[in-house]
Design a protein around this motif. Structure first.
Motif, PDB file in Angstrom:
ATOM      1  N   ARG A   1       0.819  -1.214   0.000  1.00  0.00           N
ATOM      2  CA  ARG A   1       0.000   0.000   0.000  1.00  0.00           C
ATOM      3  C   ARG A   1       0.850   1.261   0.000  1.00  0.00           C
TER       4      ARG A   1
ATOM      5  N   PRO B   1      -3.821   4.336  -4.314  1.00  0.00           N
ATOM      6  CA  PRO B   1      -5.211   3.878  -4.252  1.00  0.00           C
ATOM      7  C   PRO B   1      -5.818   3.814  -5.658  1.00  0.00           C
TER       8      PRO B   1
ATOM      9  N   THR C   1      -5.853  -2.530  -2.689  1.00  0.00           N
ATOM     10  CA  THR C   1      -6.575  -2.535  -1.418  1.00  0.00           C
ATOM     11  C   THR C   1      -6.872  -3.949  -0.913  1.00  0.00           C
TER      12      THR C   1
END
Length: 262
Positions: free
Chosen positions: A106, A111, A191
């Motif tokens: 991440r 994102p 995610t």
């Protein structure tokens, strides 16, 4: 789409690895063992990544926060020398392998993006065109996902067992194992809560959407040596003739000069 190789390196925790050393820090961090693992990592795994034709990837090396300082420093130095900023050494306390890998994923992937997480053990290797082929197959797999599917495993079943010691030239034996751990890759959004270490690799084909990529080309080396932590099985009747080995060096350049380094 980011490619992230995930390697466990003398990690004291839960990751599906069940050798005696995985449960006993005295064995795991024995200086002689650590020196041998570093030599293997520097002769097999890291050169195979250094030689990739598609260099757009990261290597996440999960190791233990309990590793002796000099050994950890040597590992960090070797990774930096081979791959520079693409290598990330994660020295973590005892626990599960998946959370540190996901946390790093991440940090590296924005994102909304997708990532390919690829297993690579610390004494194994991939062919120099592996990332090229992996990116092609991951792109195709994403376009074919059914509604509601957000993850797919990619398996490259064809490779070689590499029998290596310091008393003889390397020997290769053909290997064909669908859903082998070598090069097993998971395509999913950044995610995701999944990693390839979330499921036993032998159960992947029963539990998840998957694609087995077999174009008759070998894509990995499973190294067998005097210090394996798992059983070193190979098909003795399926050896590659010695005269063919120079031809394979084009896809596995690390094979050059291995004799005498084990």
């Amino acid at each position: 789409m980011q490619i992230l190789f995930q390697t466990r390196y003398s990690f004291w925790g839960q990751s599906g690895w069940r050798s005696a050393a995985s449960r006993d820090p005295a064995l795991l961090f024995d200086p002689a063992r650590l020196a041998k693992r570093l030599r293997l990592f520097g002769a097999i795994t890291l050169p195979s990544l250094r030689d990739q034709l598609d260099a757009e990837f990261h290597l996440l090396v999960l190791t233990s926060a309990h590793m002796p300082g000099p050994a950890l420093a040597a590992l960090q130095r070797l990774c930096g020398d081979m791959l520079g900023a693409r290598a990330h050494v994660l020295a973590e306390p005892r626990g599960s392998a998946s959370p540190p890998f996901l946390a790093c994923l991440r940090r590296l992937c924005p994102p909304g993006s997708w990532a390919v997480q690829c297993v690579l053990d610390d004494d194994d290797a991939v062919a120099c065109d592996f990332t090229v082929r992996l990116r092609q197959e991951a792109t195709a797999a994403r376009s074919c996902l059914a509604p509601g599917q957000e993850a797919v495993f990619l398996s490259f079943p064809r490779g070689y067992s590499l029998l290596w010691d310091d008393r003889a030239p390397p020997r290769l034996f053909r290997r064909h194992v669908p859903f082998t751990n070598l090069g097993l890759s998971l395509l999913a959004p950044a995610t995701t809560a999944l990693t390839p270490f979330s499921v036993a690799h032998k159960k992947v084909g029963r539990r998840f959407p998957s694609r087995v990529i077999d174009d008759l080309s070998p894509y990995y080396l499973r190294t067998l040596h005097a210090h394996n932590d798992s059983r070193g099985l190979y098909d003795a009747g399926n050896e590659v003739p010695a005269e063919r080995l120079p031809q394979l060096e084009a896809r596995f350049p690390l094979l050059r000069g291995l004799a005498g380094q084990a």
